[in-house]
Motif scaffolding. Structure first.
Motif, PDB file in Angstrom:
ATOM      1  N   VAL A  53       5.111   2.926  -7.903  1.00 24.89           N
ATOM      2  CA  VAL A  53       5.416   3.743  -6.835  1.00 24.89           C
ATOM      3  C   VAL A  53       5.152   2.680  -5.609  1.00 24.89           C
ATOM      4  CG1 VAL A  53       4.411   5.602  -5.148  1.00 24.89           C
ATOM      5  CG2 VAL A  53       4.721   6.022  -7.651  1.00 24.89           C
ATOM      6  N   PHE A  54       4.272   1.817  -5.690  1.00 32.56           N
ATOM      7  CA  PHE A  54       4.070   0.831  -4.558  1.00 32.56           C
ATOM      8  C   PHE A  54       5.266   0.003  -4.404  1.00 32.56           C
ATOM      9  CE2 PHE A  54       2.769  -3.483  -3.808  1.00 32.56           C
ATOM     10  CZ  PHE A  54       2.619  -3.407  -2.398  1.00 32.56           C
ATOM     11  N   VAL A  55       5.735  -0.304  -5.156  1.00 35.82           N
ATOM     12  CA  VAL A  55       6.875  -1.421  -5.395  1.00 35.82           C
ATOM     13  C   VAL A  55       8.344  -0.988  -4.661  1.00 35.82           C
ATOM     14  CG1 VAL A  55       8.469  -2.920  -6.659  1.00 35.82           C
ATOM     15  CG2 VAL A  55       5.911  -3.079  -7.146  1.00 35.82           C
ATOM     16  N   LEU A  56       8.412   0.543  -5.575  1.00 34.67           N
ATOM     17  CA  LEU A  56       9.558   0.995  -5.029  1.00 34.67           C
ATOM     18  C   LEU A  56       9.487   1.590  -3.630  1.00 34.67           C
ATOM     19  CD1 LEU A  56      10.077   3.378  -8.146  1.00 34.67           C
ATOM     20  CD2 LEU A  56      11.257   0.969  -7.610  1.00 34.67           C
ATOM     21  N   LEU A  89      12.990   9.792  11.362  1.00 34.55           N
ATOM     22  CA  LEU A  89      13.004   8.844  10.176  1.00 34.55           C
ATOM     23  C   LEU A  89      12.287   7.376  10.354  1.00 34.55           C
ATOM     24  CD1 LEU A  89      14.626   8.544   7.389  1.00 34.55           C
ATOM     25  CD2 LEU A  89      16.414   7.411   8.661  1.00 34.55           C
ATOM     26  N   LEU A  90      12.143   6.873  11.477  1.00 29.68           N
ATOM     27  CA  LEU A  90      11.335   5.684  11.693  1.00 29.68           C
ATOM     28  C   LEU A  90      10.091   5.899  11.379  1.00 29.68           C
ATOM     29  CD1 LEU A  90      11.525   2.571  12.656  1.00 29.68           C
ATOM     30  CD2 LEU A  90      11.047   3.599  15.074  1.00 29.68           C
ATOM     31  N   HIS A  91       9.499   6.959  11.995  1.00 32.31           N
ATOM     32  CA  HIS A  91       8.088   7.286  11.750  1.00 32.31           C
ATOM     33  C   HIS A  91       7.686   7.733  10.330  1.00 32.31           C
ATOM     34  CE1 HIS A  91       6.402   7.369  15.831  1.00 32.31           C
ATOM     35  NE2 HIS A  91       7.643   7.356  16.368  1.00 32.31           N
ATOM     36  N   LEU A  92       8.866   8.327   9.729  1.00 34.54           N
ATOM     37  CA  LEU A  92       8.574   8.750   8.196  1.00 34.54           C
ATOM     38  C   LEU A  92       8.629   7.473   7.453  1.00 34.54           C
ATOM     39  CD1 LEU A  92       8.557  10.948   5.909  1.00 34.54           C
ATOM     40  CD2 LEU A  92      10.931  10.566   6.179  1.00 34.54           C
ATOM     41  N   ALA A  93       9.466   6.628   7.735  1.00 36.73           N
ATOM     42  CA  ALA A  93       9.385   5.265   6.995  1.00 36.73           C
ATOM     43  C   ALA A  93       8.096   4.515   7.274  1.00 36.73           C
ATOM     44  CB  ALA A  93      10.715   4.382   7.264  1.00 36.73           C
ATOM     45  N   VAL A  94       7.370   4.616   8.404  1.00 38.86           N
ATOM     46  CA  VAL A  94       6.355   3.940   8.613  1.00 38.86           C
ATOM     47  C   VAL A  94       5.241   4.484   8.013  1.00 38.86           C
ATOM     48  CG1 VAL A  94       4.473   3.190  10.572  1.00 38.86           C
ATOM     49  CG2 VAL A  94       7.010   2.972  10.866  1.00 38.86           C
ATOM     50  N   SER A  95       5.138   5.906   7.875  1.00 41.52           N
ATOM     51  CA  SER A  95       4.103   6.569   7.224  1.00 41.52           C
ATOM     52  C   SER A  95       4.182   6.409   5.770  1.00 41.52           C
ATOM     53  CB  SER A  95       4.252   8.139   7.574  1.00 41.52           C
ATOM     54  OG  SER A  95       3.499   8.911   6.837  1.00 41.52           O
ATOM     55  N   ASP A  96       5.161   6.535   5.114  1.00 36.97           N
ATOM     56  CA  ASP A  96       5.612   6.114   3.802  1.00 36.97           C
ATOM     57  C   ASP A  96       5.102   4.749   3.486  1.00 36.97           C
ATOM     58  OD1 ASP A  96       6.435   8.852   3.126  1.00 36.97           O
ATOM     59  OD2 ASP A  96       8.516   8.279   3.260  1.00 36.97           O
ATOM     60  N   LEU A  97       5.301   3.988   4.147  1.00 38.37           N
ATOM     61  CA  LEU A  97       5.017   2.359   3.938  1.00 38.37           C
ATOM     62  C   LEU A  97       3.362   2.290   3.823  1.00 38.37           C
ATOM     63  CD1 LEU A  97       6.082  -0.260   3.277  1.00 38.37           C
ATOM     64  CD2 LEU A  97       6.252  -0.700   5.976  1.00 38.37           C
ATOM     65  N   LEU A  98       3.053   2.868   4.886  1.00 37.83           N
ATOM     66  CA  LEU A  98       1.313   2.826   5.136  1.00 37.83           C
ATOM     67  C   LEU A  98       0.647   3.512   3.901  1.00 37.83           C
ATOM     68  CD1 LEU A  98       0.966   3.188   8.876  1.00 37.83           C
ATOM     69  CD2 LEU A  98       0.784   1.076   7.472  1.00 37.83           C
ATOM     70  N   LEU A  99       1.383   4.619   3.384  1.00 38.32           N
ATOM     71  CA  LEU A  99       0.574   5.357   2.342  1.00 38.32           C
ATOM     72  C   LEU A  99       0.879   4.166   0.954  1.00 38.32           C
ATOM     73  CD1 LEU A  99      -0.564   7.664   0.934  1.00 38.32           C
ATOM     74  CD2 LEU A  99       2.160   8.409   0.656  1.00 38.32           C
ATOM     75  N   ALA A 100       1.734   3.865   0.880  1.00 43.27           N
ATOM     76  CA  ALA A 100       2.272   2.803  -0.239  1.00 43.27           C
ATOM     77  C   ALA A 100       1.334   1.667  -0.248  1.00 43.27           C
ATOM     78  CB  ALA A 100       3.605   2.426  -0.335  1.00 43.27           C
ATOM     79  N   LEU A 101       0.753   0.946   1.078  1.00 41.28           N
ATOM     80  CA  LEU A 101      -0.061  -0.052   0.969  1.00 41.28           C
ATOM     81  C   LEU A 101      -1.260   0.214   0.409  1.00 41.28           C
ATOM     82  CD1 LEU A 101       1.329  -1.522   4.263  1.00 41.28           C
ATOM     83  CD2 LEU A 101       1.789  -2.563   1.816  1.00 41.28           C
ATOM     84  N   THR A 102      -1.784   1.554   0.323  1.00 42.51           N
ATOM     85  CA  THR A 102      -3.124   1.872  -0.144  1.00 42.51           C
ATOM     86  C   THR A 102      -3.423   1.999  -1.651  1.00 42.51           C
ATOM     87  OG1 THR A 102      -2.534   4.285   0.091  1.00 42.51           O
ATOM     88  CG2 THR A 102      -3.596   3.259   2.146  1.00 42.51           C
ATOM     89  N   LEU A 103      -2.128   2.111  -2.045  1.00 39.42           N
ATOM     90  CA  LEU A 103      -2.070   2.438  -3.620  1.00 39.42           C
ATOM     91  C   LEU A 103      -2.542   1.239  -4.504  1.00 39.42           C
ATOM     92  CD1 LEU A 103       1.230   4.317  -4.071  1.00 39.42           C
ATOM     93  CD2 LEU A 103      -0.905   5.327  -3.798  1.00 39.42           C
ATOM     94  N   PRO A 104      -2.113   0.044  -4.107  1.00 39.55           N
ATOM     95  CA  PRO A 104      -2.932  -1.132  -5.015  1.00 39.55           C
ATOM     96  C   PRO A 104      -4.408  -1.082  -5.122  1.00 39.55           C
ATOM     97  CG  PRO A 104      -1.028  -1.969  -3.641  1.00 39.55           C
ATOM     98  CD  PRO A 104      -1.127  -0.476  -3.125  1.00 39.55           C
TER      99      PRO A 104
END
Length: 379
Positions: A53-56, A89-104
């Motif tokens: 999920v992090f990579v995608l 959409l910009l804020h959504l992408a930032v939010s999803d990206l920050l969420l993904a960065l916690t997964l590793p």
């Protein structure tokens, strides 16, 4: 050691073991269920899923941000000239990206153990909660903006006042920061049992609530259910049903495209988050004594929460596909960006993919209708 719930968003309570003043020893208040199989499954399942999920999500959301910023620089009028949809959409992408960065971090935790310290535990837990809440609320805002643009056709007025979108985003971030304060206050690095031997422990980052606190036990899952699923789902359903009804007089081809997109948006949200919230609700009802169940019930719920949470987290990787790549204009902007970076000769077929027959007036489908009203890069 405490009983662990094997997800990134779990809660344990300090009353797992009661202290006996007469014997001076720690005694279990009840015979705990055997969780060995769940922990083994978690340690093999979670690192793989979280890493994928992090990579995608990383690749997809960075592409969305790059295209949005490229599109934004081509517009005039400053920040507030950017459309509401693209702002959300910009804020959504930032939010999803920050969420993904916690997964590793959590992938390393389950592959090995938590090795990043207490401060990183609190910060990563808060970021996880902050961006999970905010991402879902931004989806609801995008739905509402489309509803205004298509059903009420008032986007011309809103386009000149898109700073309202920035205010809405600020309110969402503020509310979600308040909710993530729970993690700052209660996240701890604790040692939990792994295996049958009590000497074998695993350091994990968890939310540890005070003992004898039914409000915390049940309140947080219910907040997750309302703000993280129920309210956004109601907004999305209402908006998209009204949008589709407003397009009933459209051509058959347009209506078919609109139906496909609307069904895809709502179905993806429900399929990703409904199972997780259902298991969370079942666990809360058991804690309240509304339903009863033994070890098999707890085992089923724990595994269900683990698997369904990963389904919900995959939403941050799927968002770029449906909220970005469905649009012809978005694909065209992505094509131009790629050509500029790598050269047109590497992309002989990108012209057709990015938008054939540019001189032809686009069909008034759901996405193109939005484009004419909001000038969004999503179209």
């Amino acid at each position: 050691m405490d009983h662990v719930k094997a997800t990134t968003d779990y809660y344990i309570y300090e009353d797992s073991y009661n202290y006996s003043s007469e014997t001076g020893s720690s005694q279990s208040s009840s015979v705990p269920c055997n969780q060995d199989g769940i922990m083994d499954f978690t340690r093999s399942y979670s690192p793989v899923v979280y890493s994928l999920v992090f990579v995608l999500a990383l690749v997809g959301n960075i592409l969305v941000l790059c295209v949005l910023m490229r599109y934004r620089t081509s517009q005039t009028g400053g920040t507030c000239s950017f459309s509401l949809t693209d702002t959300f959409l910009l804020h959504l992408a930032v939010s999803d990206l920050l969420l993904a960065l916690t997964l590793p971090l959590f992938a390393v935790q389950w592959a090995h153990q938590w090795v990043f310290g207490m401060a990183a535990c609190k910060i990563s837990g808060a970021l996880f909660s902050l961006n999970r809440y905010s991402g879902i609320l931004f989806l609801a805002c995008i739905s509402f903006d489309r509803y205004l643009a298509i059903v009420h056709a008032i986007s011309t007025g809103w386009k000149r006042n898109t700073c309202h979108a920035q205010i809405a985003c600020t309110l969402i971030w503020t509310v979600c920061m308040g909710l993530s304060g729970v993690d700052i206050a209660f996240r701890q690095v604790v040692e939990v049992e792994v295996g049958r031997s009590r000497d074998q422990g695993l350091l994990v980052c968890q939310t540890v609530f005070p003992h004898s606190s039914v409000q915390w036990k049940v309140g947080m899952p219910l907040v997750n259910l309302v703000l993280g699923f129920g309210l956004p789902l109601l907004v999305m359903l209402y908006c998209y049903i009204r949008i589709f009804r407003s397009l009933c007089n459209a051509s058959r081809r347009q209506k078919r495209k609109s139906l496909h997109l609307i069904v895809s948006l709502v179905s993806m949200f429900v399929l990703c988050w409904a199972p997780y919230n259902s298991f969370q609700l079942a666990e809360s009802l058991k804690k309240l004594g509304v339903i009863s169940g033994g070890c098999q019930f707890e085992r089923t719920v724990d595994i269900g929460i683990l698997v369904s949470e990963s389904m919900g987290l995959s939403h941050c990787a799927l968002n770029p596909l449906l909220y970005g790549f469905v649009g012809v204009k978005f694909r065209r902007e992505l094509t131009r960006m790629c050509k500029g970076l790598l050269g047109q000769r590497f992309y002989p077929g990108m012209k057709e993919w990015g938008g054939q027959r540019k001189t032809r007036r686009p069909t008034r489908s759901f996405s193109s209708a939005e484009s004419e009203n909001t000038h969004s890069v999503m179209a």
